[in-house]
Design an enzyme around this catalytic site. Structure first.
Site, PDB file in Angstrom:
ATOM      1  N   ASP A 125       0.848  -1.193   0.000  1.00 28.52           N
ATOM      2  CA  ASP A 125       0.000   0.000   0.000  1.00 28.52           C
ATOM      3  C   ASP A 125       0.883   1.243   0.000  1.00 28.52           C
ATOM      4  OD1 ASP A 125       0.989   0.093   2.611  1.00 28.52           O
ATOM      5  OD2 ASP A 125      -0.783  -0.906   3.403  1.00 28.52           O
ATOM      6  N   ASP A 153       1.450   5.139   1.647  1.00 29.95           N
ATOM      7  CA  ASP A 153       1.074   6.088   2.692  1.00 29.95           C
ATOM      8  C   ASP A 153       1.571   7.466   2.304  1.00 29.95           C
ATOM      9  OD1 ASP A 153      -0.057   4.092   4.283  1.00 29.95           O
ATOM     10  OD2 ASP A 153       1.904   3.543   5.085  1.00 29.95           O
ATOM     11  N   ASP A 169      11.277   3.562  12.067  1.00 32.52           N
ATOM     12  CA  ASP A 169      12.062   2.468  12.652  1.00 32.52           C
ATOM     13  C   ASP A 169      13.399   2.193  11.949  1.00 32.52           C
ATOM     14  OD1 ASP A 169      10.556   1.529  10.523  1.00 32.52           O
ATOM     15  OD2 ASP A 169       9.539  -0.057  11.642  1.00 32.52           O
TER      16      ASP A 169
END
Ligand code: ATP
Ligand code: MG
Length: 423
Positions: free
Chosen positions: A56, A58, A134
């Site tokens: 997907d 973002d 992260d």
């Protein structure tokens, strides 16, 4: 803190607008057209740069959630912990997040109950947004204004070197959010990257902290491992780094289990969707067969042992009773199949919807452990409509499959099967 990012202009990378879906492009253009920064962020950019198909896309922006909502009629604000704008196009949703930064201790409100919510919602600059993420390869931006890639954290270099590196000090970042330890192993396996040595040693040192993470998040990441066909690989490294036992409520796995999980991953890769009950049953099959060998007397005893085997996992992760029941049926099915064809109640058992899956599980087990191969072959022959050769494994001391016992003849039924029992 301001660093000059590395900027890769359009001519120096392969990401093209053709690879980005239409709805996401619409959102990016509308934000940009209204004077806001509009970046593609996260895994989508990483995957496009690697030539993979993103799951997907973002969007990151400097517009606040409220400003995003004003720009799109079809926009809903969601999430308490992490406030996001969802822009809907039919059944499609584009997730838009405002750039955030890590909250400093003195930013936090007085009431400790509000800390988590607040800490996740402190808006920041694009650079701060990159550094709260992260891993370096997860922090690249694609800017719709210039079609360039913006890199604040050295992610482009790490992509080139196929290296997964934590942003900042891994010890600190894993303490801040222990789930990142599992994500580190997951992304290294999924992307086939080397996990940076500093991150590996930090996982070893911070492993016990994962027991404090919300079980619901771990459960979701665990299923991601299965969906991405890296469960065997990741749980094996989690075991090697001392993480697994803290992850799975005290269960530490074993070589036979990891080999079985590799086979489950191969099955998923070949196109069989993985469901949670099958994943759980695969995780605990080796342990179950050890405590419930095929000469265990009685199916009820086996059912009890299957329940006991799964109980710690299911209660820790709040597994719904339907899934729990299904996982137990799979273990019990594997046990019944291990006894070989010719047992009482076989026809009914074979009609049970979970028996086919149980045979699939046992087939994978036979292929990786070398146990029960003959029995599996006999079942498959039987189900294929051939006459079952009643065979046993060659291993000495194994009980031969029982020949079917002579049945007592049933009394002829008086009532039709659907009639209520006589009082
Ligand atoms: P995929 O969706 O392909 O699994 P992804 O990189 O998009 O991979 P998501 O879990 O969808 O991963 O998260 C989106 C992005 O949010 C990540 O790329 C990362 O930048 C950031 N992110 C997610 N979880 C964390 C976390 N625990 N700590 C810091 N940043 C995170
Ligand atoms: Mg994603």
């Amino acid at each position: 803190m301001t660093t000059t990012p590395t900027i890769l202009p359009r001519s120096e990378h392969t990401v093209s607008r053709k690879q980005i879906d239409e709805s996401t492009l619409k959102v990016l253009y509308r934000l940009h057209g209204s004077g806001f920064k509009a970046y593609l962020v996260g895994g989508g950019v990483r995957d496009l740069l690697l030539g993979r198909k993103p799951k997907d896309f973002d969007v990151g922006t400097d517009a606040t959630p409220g400003q995003v909502k004003k720009l799109f009629r079809n926009c809903f604000l969601v999430g308490r912990r992490f406030r996001l704008a969802h822009v809907r196009f039919g059944s499609e949703v584009v997730e838009v997040a405002t750039f955030r930064r890590r909250a400093e201790a003195d930013d936090l409100p007085e009431n400790p109950d509000d800390h988590q919510h607040f800490a996740e919602n402190v808006f920041g600059t694009p650079e701060e947004d990159a550094s709260r993420r992260d891993f370096t390869v997860n922090a690249l931006f694609y800017d719709i204004a210039s079609f360039s890639i913006i890199d604040y954290v050295g992610g482009l270099e790490d992509l080139r070197l196929k290296r997964l590196r934590v942003i900042g000090d891994p010890l600190e970042r894993f303490t801040e959010d222990p789930v990142r330890m599992l994500r580190a192993l997951e992304f290294a396996a999924r992307l086939d990257f080397t996990l940076d040595a500093e991150a590996r040693s930090a996982i070893y040192r911070r492993a016990p902290l994962i027991a404090e993470a919300a079980p619901a998040r771990i459960r979701e990441e665990l299923m991601e491992l299965f969906r991405h066909r890296v469960a065997g690989k990741v749980l094996r490294s989690a075991h090697d780094l001392g993480l697994l036992t803290h992850l799975l409520a005290g269960y530490d796995g074993d070589a036979a289990t990891f080999a079985l999980l590799d086979a489950v991953d191969t099955r998923t890769a070949a196109g069989t969707p993985i469901d949670e009950a099958f994943a759980i049953a695969a995780l605990y099959l080796a342990r179950f067969l050890r405590i419930c060998p095929r000469d265990t007397p009685g199916v009820n005893e086996a059912l009890h042992l299957a329940g006991l085997t799964l109980a710690p996992h299911c209660s820790y992760f709040h597994i719904a009773s339907g899934t729990r029941h299904q996982a137990r049926e799979l273990l019990l099915g594997a046990f019944r199949l291990c006894r070989g064809p010719g047992q009482r109640g076989e026809r009914r058992f074979l009609q049970h919807p979970s028996s086919k899956q149980a045979l699939e599980l046992l087939t994978l087990w036979a292929s990786t452990s070398g146990e029960h191969g003959n029995i599996v072959a006999a079942w498959q022959a039987l189900l294929a409509g051939e006459k079952a050769p009643v065979t046993t494994d060659s291993a000495a001391g194994e009980r031969p499959a029982k020949k079917s016992r002579r049945r007592r003849r049933r009394k002829p039924r008086l009532a039709a099967p659907s009639a209520p029992p006589p009082h």
